[in-house]
Design a protein around this motif. Structure first.
Motif, PDB file in Angstrom:
ATOM      1  N   VAL A  12     -61.983 -43.919 -59.236  1.00 57.72           N
ATOM      2  CA  VAL A  12     -61.974 -45.385 -59.268  1.00 57.72           C
ATOM      3  C   VAL A  12     -63.225 -45.887 -58.551  1.00 57.72           C
ATOM      4  N   ARG A  13     -63.945 -46.795 -59.186  1.00 53.75           N
ATOM      5  CA  ARG A  13     -65.194 -47.308 -58.606  1.00 53.75           C
ATOM      6  C   ARG A  13     -65.212 -48.838 -58.669  1.00 53.75           C
ATOM      7  N   GLY A  14     -65.338 -49.475 -57.491  1.00 55.26           N
ATOM      8  CA  GLY A  14     -65.534 -50.923 -57.404  1.00 55.26           C
ATOM      9  C   GLY A  14     -64.460 -51.742 -58.085  1.00 55.26           C
ATOM     10  N   LEU A  15     -63.217 -51.311 -57.985  1.00 59.33           N
ATOM     11  CA  LEU A  15     -62.135 -51.967 -58.728  1.00 59.33           C
ATOM     12  C   LEU A  15     -61.738 -53.294 -58.077  1.00 59.33           C
ATOM     13  N   HIS A  16     -61.814 -54.354 -58.859  1.00 58.19           N
ATOM     14  CA  HIS A  16     -61.332 -55.681 -58.460  1.00 58.19           C
ATOM     15  C   HIS A  16     -60.228 -56.089 -59.424  1.00 58.19           C
ATOM     16  N   GLY A  27     -62.550 -54.411 -54.464  1.00 62.13           N
ATOM     17  CA  GLY A  27     -63.566 -53.369 -54.472  1.00 62.13           C
ATOM     18  C   GLY A  27     -63.038 -52.050 -53.946  1.00 62.13           C
ATOM     19  N   ASP A  29     -62.830 -47.991 -54.069  1.00 61.59           N
ATOM     20  CA  ASP A  29     -63.405 -46.702 -54.472  1.00 61.59           C
ATOM     21  C   ASP A  29     -62.420 -45.620 -54.044  1.00 61.59           C
ATOM     22  N   VAL A  63     -57.855 -56.950 -64.394  1.00 59.20           N
ATOM     23  CA  VAL A  63     -59.009 -56.281 -63.784  1.00 59.20           C
ATOM     24  C   VAL A  63     -60.250 -57.107 -64.092  1.00 59.20           C
ATOM     25  N   ALA A  65     -63.389 -56.439 -62.410  1.00 56.58           N
ATOM     26  CA  ALA A  65     -64.611 -55.643 -62.239  1.00 56.58           C
ATOM     27  C   ALA A  65     -64.225 -54.224 -61.876  1.00 56.58           C
ATOM     28  N   GLY A  66     -65.157 -53.297 -62.102  1.00 59.94           N
ATOM     29  CA  GLY A  66     -64.944 -51.916 -61.703  1.00 59.94           C
ATOM     30  C   GLY A  66     -64.444 -51.037 -62.839  1.00 59.94           C
ATOM     31  N   SER A  67     -64.235 -49.772 -62.501  1.00 59.86           N
ATOM     32  CA  SER A  67     -63.823 -48.789 -63.495  1.00 59.86           C
ATOM     33  C   SER A  67     -62.786 -47.843 -62.912  1.00 59.86           C
ATOM     34  N   ARG A 231     -58.864 -53.762 -49.737  1.00 62.55           N
ATOM     35  CA  ARG A 231     -59.906 -52.730 -49.663  1.00 62.55           C
ATOM     36  C   ARG A 231     -59.371 -51.513 -48.922  1.00 62.55           C
TER      37      ARG A 231
END
Length: 257
Positions: A12-16, A27, A29, A63, A65-67, A231
């Motif tokens: 998970v990267r930068g998930l909003h 955000g 990670d 979601v 932002a992020g992946s 976070r």
């Protein structure tokens, strides 16, 4: 315990993410490899359950932002049922009751659906009855629960055992257990934890979302993460959970601030 060459199951990267327009995750990670056990702890309202539900595909969460990559594919591009068939499992904090649907029917449908997605043979009712009864022994469950409606009239501990029974049947690659310990007395906690431990192997991973150290006395985490304000603000080993039990969250919140 993870090995250096263990494959990444979840990245998970930068998930909003938000619910009803209110930002909750700000955000995240987070990486999980095969063979690992992670614990996510934090105060109420920190975003722990939201994180689980977003990854599982709950439609109320958006979601922004992020992946999130699961076993090399885009998890967020899949519908909730596709994520489950792919091997993502979520045990709910508050399992719902489904009056009128026999537990045996529900469990067999879930099992056969996943088997079909994996290209494996389904089980007929008689075959499944033998199979599920064997799995129920892991959780010291009375087979009479098969004839009752799903979770209807179950105690809190019985509902949680039924959730882990589903995990035993579906054999997911990644299991998020959202406060599986809440509402359990000490005997039920021991039984549920034993079941989870029996299902662990070097090909799957478990993420425990919990408030309390007591669950981690039975299921030893490789990593403990603290979530606050949407976070992940601190990560450590199993000793971090013991420190949280002794000191609370204030000191971490001050550090993060």
């Amino acid at each position: 315990m993870t090995k250096p060459d263990s494959p990444v199951l979840l990245d998970v990267r930068g998930l909003h993410a938000s619910v009803a327009g209110v930002p909750i995750l700000k955000g995240i990670d987070f990486t999980v490899r095969a063979g690992e056990v992670h614990a996510i702890m934090g105060p109420n309202g920190s975003g722990k359950s939201t994180f689980s539900k977003v990854l599982a595909g709950h439609p109320a969460y958006e979601v922004s932002a992020g992946s999130a990559t699961f076993q090399g594919g885009d998890l967020l591009a899949l519908e909730a049922e596709e994520r489950a068939r792919a091997g993502f499992f979520l045990s709910f904090q508050y399992p719902i009751e489904v009056p009128g649907v026999a537990n045996a029917q529900f469990l067999r449908l879930a099992y056969n659906t996943v088997q079909g997605a994996r290209g494996k043979d389904e089980l007929d009712p008689l075959e499944f009855d033998d199979f599920v009864r064997e799995k129920m022994k892991l959780l010291e469950m009375d087979p009479a629960f098969l004839d009752r409606s799903v979770n209807a009239g179950f105690s809190g501990g019985e509902k949680k055992r039924n959730e882990i029974l589903q995990m035993a049947l579906l054999e997911p690659s990644l299991a998020f257990l959202d406060e599986t310990d809440s509402g359990l007395d000490i005997d039920a906690l021991r039984i549920v934890a034993h079941g989870v431990n029996q299902l662990r192997n070097d090909r799957n991973a478990v993420v425990l979302v919990t408030h309390y150290q007591r669950l981690l006395n039975y299921i030893t985490p490789d990593f403990v993460h603290v979530m606050d304000g949407g976070r992940l603000v601190k990560t450590g080993g199993k000793e971090l959970a013991l420190e949280l039990e002794a000191r609370g969250y204030d000191w971490i919140q001050k550090q993060a601030a």
